[in-house]
Design a protein around this motif. Structure first.
Motif, PDB file in Angstrom:
ATOM      1  N   ALA A 127       0.832  -1.206   0.000  1.00  0.00           N
ATOM      2  CA  ALA A 127       0.000   0.000   0.000  1.00  0.00           C
ATOM      3  C   ALA A 127       0.862   1.250   0.000  1.00  0.00           C
ATOM      4  CB  ALA A 127      -0.936  -0.004   1.205  1.00  0.00           C
ATOM      5  N   GLY A 128       1.962   1.226   0.758  1.00  0.00           N
ATOM      6  CA  GLY A 128       2.861   2.370   0.797  1.00  0.00           C
ATOM      7  C   GLY A 128       3.493   2.650  -0.553  1.00  0.00           C
ATOM      8  N   VAL A 129       3.928   1.600  -1.220  1.00  0.00           N
ATOM      9  CA  VAL A 129       4.521   1.757  -2.553  1.00  0.00           C
ATOM     10  C   VAL A 129       3.483   2.322  -3.519  1.00  0.00           C
ATOM     11  CG1 VAL A 129       5.470   0.498  -4.533  1.00  0.00           C
ATOM     12  CG2 VAL A 129       6.289  -0.001  -2.212  1.00  0.00           C
TER      13      VAL A 129
ATOM     14  N   VAL B  44      -0.476  12.254   0.985  1.00  0.00           N
ATOM     15  CA  VAL B  44      -0.461  10.928   0.348  1.00  0.00           C
ATOM     16  C   VAL B  44       0.969  10.388   0.297  1.00  0.00           C
ATOM     17  CG1 VAL B  44      -0.897   9.650  -1.790  1.00  0.00           C
ATOM     18  CG2 VAL B  44      -2.592  11.277  -0.950  1.00  0.00           C
ATOM     19  N   LEU B  45       1.913  11.222  -0.079  1.00  0.00           N
ATOM     20  CA  LEU B  45       3.317  10.793  -0.128  1.00  0.00           C
ATOM     21  C   LEU B  45       3.792  10.317   1.242  1.00  0.00           C
ATOM     22  CD1 LEU B  45       6.160  10.623  -1.490  1.00  0.00           C
ATOM     23  CD2 LEU B  45       6.508  12.955  -0.652  1.00  0.00           C
ATOM     24  N   TRP B  46       3.570  11.120   2.271  1.00  0.00           N
ATOM     25  CA  TRP B  46       4.080  10.781   3.605  1.00  0.00           C
ATOM     26  C   TRP B  46       3.312   9.633   4.247  1.00  0.00           C
ATOM     27  CZ3 TRP B  46       8.783  11.592   4.625  1.00  0.00           C
ATOM     28  CH2 TRP B  46       9.450  12.659   4.041  1.00  0.00           C
TER      29      TRP B  46
ATOM     30  N   VAL C  94       5.102   6.674   2.847  1.00  0.00           N
ATOM     31  CA  VAL C  94       6.364   6.475   3.566  1.00  0.00           C
ATOM     32  C   VAL C  94       6.094   5.855   4.934  1.00  0.00           C
ATOM     33  CG1 VAL C  94       8.329   7.671   4.638  1.00  0.00           C
ATOM     34  CG2 VAL C  94       7.582   8.304   2.322  1.00  0.00           C
ATOM     35  N   ALA C  95       5.069   6.347   5.631  1.00  0.00           N
ATOM     36  CA  ALA C  95       4.733   5.812   6.959  1.00  0.00           C
ATOM     37  C   ALA C  95       4.345   4.338   6.882  1.00  0.00           C
ATOM     38  CB  ALA C  95       3.596   6.629   7.581  1.00  0.00           C
TER      39      ALA C  95
END
Length: 132
Positions: free
Chosen positions: A17-19, A43-45, A48-49
């Protein structure tokens, strides 16, 4: 053994999901509740989280780090619940009904399960053993 297997399942889910959040942000931007500042950065962070939480959950060296990852992923799942609700409202308002209640209702009920699962597999919750 079940906890370890589910820890890996949840970690793979969150890592993927992060990718996806990082590489394909547009679907997540369309379901973001109005009023969220800097949606692209959010959305980006969040991607990453998710990736860092997944790695922290399965690393074998530090139980406190695994617990922090469990708490972090549980908090993350709680924080994105409004986006899931917003997605359901947007989708259901479409003329064709979008993905339908068969998708959205189970997703709403799955969110608390995911929160609990992150805490359990992260060893944040006490393990109760049956008395012999």
């Amino acid at each position: 053994m079940i906890r370890t297997a589910l820890r890996w399942v949840l970690a793979v889910f969150y890592f993927a999901a992060g990718v996806i959040h990082i590489l394909l942000p547009q679907p997540f931007l369309t379901i973001m509740p109005p009023g969220v500042p800097f949606p692209e950065a959010v959305v980006l962070w969040t991607g990453v989280a998710e990736i860092l939480g997944a790695i922290g959950l399965v690393q074998p060296f530090s139980k406190p780090l695994r617990q922090a990852a469990g708490w972090g992923l549980a908090a993350y799942a709680l924080c994105v619940w409004p986006a899931n609700i917003n997605h359901m409202l947007i989708d259901m308002a479409r003329g064709d009904g979008g993905l339908g209640m068969g998708y959205h209702i189970p997703r709403m009920f799955a969110q608390p399960v995911i929160i609990w699962l992150a805490l359990w597999v992260g060893e944040c919750l006490p393990l109760r053993r049956r008395a012999a």
